[in-house]
Write a protein that holds these residues in place. Structure first.
Motif, mmCIF file in Angstrom:
data_model
loop_
_atom_site.group_PDB
_atom_site.id
_atom_site.type_symbol
_atom_site.label_atom_id
_atom_site.label_comp_id
_atom_site.label_asym_id
_atom_site.label_seq_id
_atom_site.Cartn_x
_atom_site.Cartn_y
_atom_site.Cartn_z
ATOM 1 N N ASP A 106 23.512 49.102 -42.606
ATOM 2 C CA ASP A 106 23.886 50.301 -42.870
ATOM 3 C C ASP A 106 23.108 51.459 -42.834
ATOM 4 O OD1 ASP A 106 26.629 49.234 -43.398
ATOM 5 O OD2 ASP A 106 26.101 49.142 -45.479
ATOM 6 N N THR A 107 21.806 50.957 -43.063
ATOM 7 C CA THR A 107 20.597 52.026 -43.164
ATOM 8 C C THR A 107 19.724 52.005 -41.996
ATOM 9 O OG1 THR A 107 19.077 50.542 -44.195
ATOM 10 C CG2 THR A 107 20.617 51.824 -45.511
ATOM 11 N N ILE A 108 19.819 51.120 -41.099
ATOM 12 C CA ILE A 108 18.473 50.863 -39.988
ATOM 13 C C ILE A 108 18.728 51.826 -39.011
ATOM 14 C CG2 ILE A 108 19.919 49.201 -38.662
ATOM 15 C CD1 ILE A 108 16.105 48.923 -39.368
ATOM 16 N N GLY A 109 20.113 52.326 -38.720
ATOM 17 C CA GLY A 109 20.145 53.380 -37.955
ATOM 18 C C GLY A 109 19.664 54.687 -38.249
ATOM 19 N N LEU A 110 19.887 55.042 -39.718
ATOM 20 C CA LEU A 110 19.392 56.103 -39.974
ATOM 21 C C LEU A 110 17.956 56.314 -40.083
ATOM 22 C CD1 LEU A 110 21.952 56.760 -43.122
ATOM 23 C CD2 LEU A 110 21.975 57.858 -40.733
ATOM 24 N N PHE A 111 17.188 55.085 -40.356
ATOM 25 C CA PHE A 111 16.024 55.253 -40.644
ATOM 26 C C PHE A 111 15.246 55.244 -39.214
ATOM 27 C CE2 PHE A 111 15.810 52.135 -44.558
ATOM 28 C CZ PHE A 111 16.445 53.319 -45.216
ATOM 29 N N ALA A 112 15.775 54.725 -38.071
ATOM 30 C CA ALA A 112 15.352 54.883 -36.892
ATOM 31 C C ALA A 112 15.489 56.147 -36.098
ATOM 32 C CB ALA A 112 16.068 53.963 -35.678
ATOM 33 N N VAL A 113 16.402 56.788 -36.632
ATOM 34 C CA VAL A 113 16.564 58.244 -36.086
ATOM 35 C C VAL A 113 15.559 59.072 -36.766
ATOM 36 C CG1 VAL A 113 17.939 60.417 -36.218
ATOM 37 C CG2 VAL A 113 19.188 58.023 -35.490
ATOM 38 N N GLY A 114 15.334 58.930 -38.251
ATOM 39 C CA GLY A 114 14.398 59.808 -38.675
ATOM 40 C C GLY A 114 13.034 59.602 -38.133
ATOM 41 N N PHE A 115 12.726 58.269 -37.956
ATOM 42 C CA PHE A 115 11.397 57.937 -37.442
ATOM 43 C C PHE A 115 11.144 58.377 -36.128
ATOM 44 C CE2 PHE A 115 8.684 54.853 -34.979
ATOM 45 C CZ PHE A 115 7.507 54.572 -35.942
ATOM 46 N N ILE A 116 12.082 58.370 -35.196
ATOM 47 C CA ILE A 116 11.597 58.837 -33.870
ATOM 48 C C ILE A 116 11.664 60.343 -33.864
ATOM 49 C CG2 ILE A 116 12.900 59.324 -31.526
ATOM 50 C CD1 ILE A 116 13.943 56.633 -31.990
ATOM 51 N N ILE A 117 12.588 61.166 -34.596
ATOM 52 C CA ILE A 117 12.425 62.497 -34.720
ATOM 53 C C ILE A 117 11.090 62.986 -35.320
ATOM 54 C CG2 ILE A 117 13.443 64.799 -35.927
ATOM 55 C CD1 ILE A 117 15.107 63.538 -33.466
ATOM 56 N N SER A 118 10.813 62.308 -36.537
ATOM 57 C CA SER A 118 9.365 62.810 -37.265
ATOM 58 C C SER A 118 8.272 62.339 -36.479
ATOM 59 C CB SER A 118 9.284 61.635 -38.291
ATOM 60 O OG SER A 118 7.879 62.108 -39.152
ATOM 61 N N PHE A 119 8.260 61.082 -35.464
ATOM 62 C CA PHE A 119 7.287 61.206 -34.680
ATOM 63 C C PHE A 119 6.951 62.331 -33.445
ATOM 64 C CE2 PHE A 119 5.611 59.731 -30.423
ATOM 65 C CZ PHE A 119 4.414 58.955 -30.743
ATOM 66 N N ILE A 120 8.132 62.564 -32.982
ATOM 67 C CA ILE A 120 8.051 63.306 -31.776
ATOM 68 C C ILE A 120 7.733 64.933 -32.372
ATOM 69 C CG2 ILE A 120 9.575 64.702 -30.210
ATOM 70 C CD1 ILE A 120 11.176 62.227 -29.981
ATOM 71 N N VAL A 121 8.087 65.138 -33.336
ATOM 72 C CA VAL A 121 7.780 66.824 -33.876
ATOM 73 C C VAL A 121 6.561 66.769 -34.466
ATOM 74 C CG1 VAL A 121 8.742 68.414 -35.898
ATOM 75 C CG2 VAL A 121 10.194 66.978 -34.476
ATOM 76 N N ALA A 122 6.064 65.539 -35.077
ATOM 77 C CA ALA A 122 4.599 65.540 -35.609
ATOM 78 C C ALA A 122 3.631 65.722 -34.495
ATOM 79 C CB ALA A 122 4.403 64.696 -36.443
ATOM 80 N N TYR A 123 3.794 65.075 -33.560
ATOM 81 C CA TYR A 123 3.037 65.012 -32.112
ATOM 82 C C TYR A 123 2.941 66.478 -31.657
ATOM 83 C CZ TYR A 123 1.010 63.986 -27.733
ATOM 84 O OH TYR A 123 0.112 63.876 -26.498
ATOM 85 N N ILE A 124 4.048 67.246 -31.619
ATOM 86 C CA ILE A 124 4.090 68.422 -30.936
ATOM 87 C C ILE A 124 3.477 69.539 -31.968
ATOM 88 C CG2 ILE A 124 5.524 70.388 -30.466
ATOM 89 C CD1 ILE A 124 7.600 68.165 -29.473
ATOM 90 N N VAL A 125 3.675 69.384 -33.018
ATOM 91 C CA VAL A 125 2.897 70.373 -34.300
ATOM 92 C C VAL A 125 1.504 70.228 -34.241
ATOM 93 C CG1 VAL A 125 2.680 70.763 -36.585
ATOM 94 C CG2 VAL A 125 5.081 70.475 -35.725
ATOM 95 N N VAL A 126 0.975 68.909 -34.196
ATOM 96 C CA VAL A 126 -0.430 68.594 -34.276
ATOM 97 C C VAL A 126 -1.047 69.048 -33.076
ATOM 98 C CG1 VAL A 126 -2.403 66.685 -34.240
ATOM 99 C CG2 VAL A 126 -0.212 66.727 -35.767
ATOM 100 N N MET A 127 -0.582 68.908 -31.919
ATOM 101 C CA MET A 127 -1.126 69.334 -30.643
ATOM 102 C C MET A 127 -1.114 70.813 -30.597
ATOM 103 S SD MET A 127 -2.222 66.640 -29.087
ATOM 104 C CE MET A 127 -2.652 67.368 -27.574
#
Length: 276
Positions: free
Chosen positions: A224-245
């Protein structure tokens, strides 16, 4: 939680984890704004997962530096002696920068968790903003800047930054990056050197903290939770990379005081419209 909330929280984590505005504070305030209880085991596990996404992003940004620190790169031998830098960041700098915070976090873990609340965060946003403005003023008017880039940091400066980092560990919402960047400027490092070192030492600290917390939370990875966790993980990775750069490229334009002003505004808005 649904996928829209997972995306929102992933964006907030990615946006705020590495800039001096307090990601912990934003996550607590965002959860309250959305009407979610951030103290449930499932929500705590989700927070750890999206934080891991942000850590992976910063690890990728500094991958060459990490490889060099670990002695895994084959750098060419300089032809002339004067081509060798007078100082170079080494693993001891990193250890000195993370040891105080890890020790405080380990021994005061339960006490620190008891401080997590919107009220604590609002006061930390204000105090951290004042601290950052003071550091910027001190760096420009009083301090003798001895480290213009990360490789010029001394071991003493790395330790001082590590000690300043303890403020954010003990006071949720103060901001880890805010305390380390400001601490570096108080210690004679430039804004750029302090920011670079702050981002670099975030990697082992966050891996250690998230890994430790994950030992208690792995059982909440369910169908029930793995899909939500995966979405949050991917979004966080992409946004964090853009912000730091973006932050590293515009570091001379966005001064520390600008983040402080944002913190004051955020605290005022939440106090006026959410807390009262």
């Amino acid at each position: 939680m649904n996928f829209i909330v997972a995306v929102i929280l992933g964006i907030v984590e990615g946006l705020t984890e590495f800039i001096p505005v307090s990601s912990t504070g934003h996550m607590i305030l965002t959860a309250k704004l959305l009407g979610y209880d951030d103290s449930t085991p499932e929500m705590k596990t989700f927070m750890i997962v999206i934080q891991l996404g942000a850590i992976l992003a910063i690890s990728w940004v500094y991958r060459e530096r990490i490889i060099r620190l670990l002695g895994l790169s084959k750098e060419p031998v300089p032809v002339f002696r004067n081509q060798i830098p007078a100082r170079r960041l080494d693993l001891l700098h990193v250890i000195l920068g993370i040891a105080p915070a890890l020790a405080v976090g380990f021994f005061f873990r339960d006490f620190i968790k008891s401080l997590f609340s919107p009220q604590t965060v609002l006061w930390a946003l204000l105090a951290g903003g004042i601290f950052m403005i003071a550091a910027e003023w001190f760096s420009k008017n009083k301090a003798q800047v001895t480290a213009k880039d990360m490789d010029q940091l001394t071991h003493k400066q790395a330790l001082m930054i590590g000690l300043y980092q303890c403020i954010s560990v003990l006071w949720p919402g103060f901001s880890r990056s805010g305390s380390t960047i400001a601490g570096g400027m108080f210690s004679g490092a430039s804004y750029k050197a302090s920011a670079d070192f702050s981002f670099l030492i975030a990697i082992p600290i966050m891996f250690a903290v998230s890994g430790y917390e994950m030992l208690d939370s792995y059982r909440y990875f369910t169908i029930d939770t793995i899909g939500l966790f995966a979405v949050g993980f991917i979004i966080s990775f992409i946004v964090a990379y853009i912000v730091v750069m973006a932050f590293l490229k515009s570091i001379q334009k966005i001064q520390l005081r600008h983040f402080a002003y944002y913190r004051f505004l955020l605290a005022a808005l939440f106090w006026t419209f959410i807390m009262r």
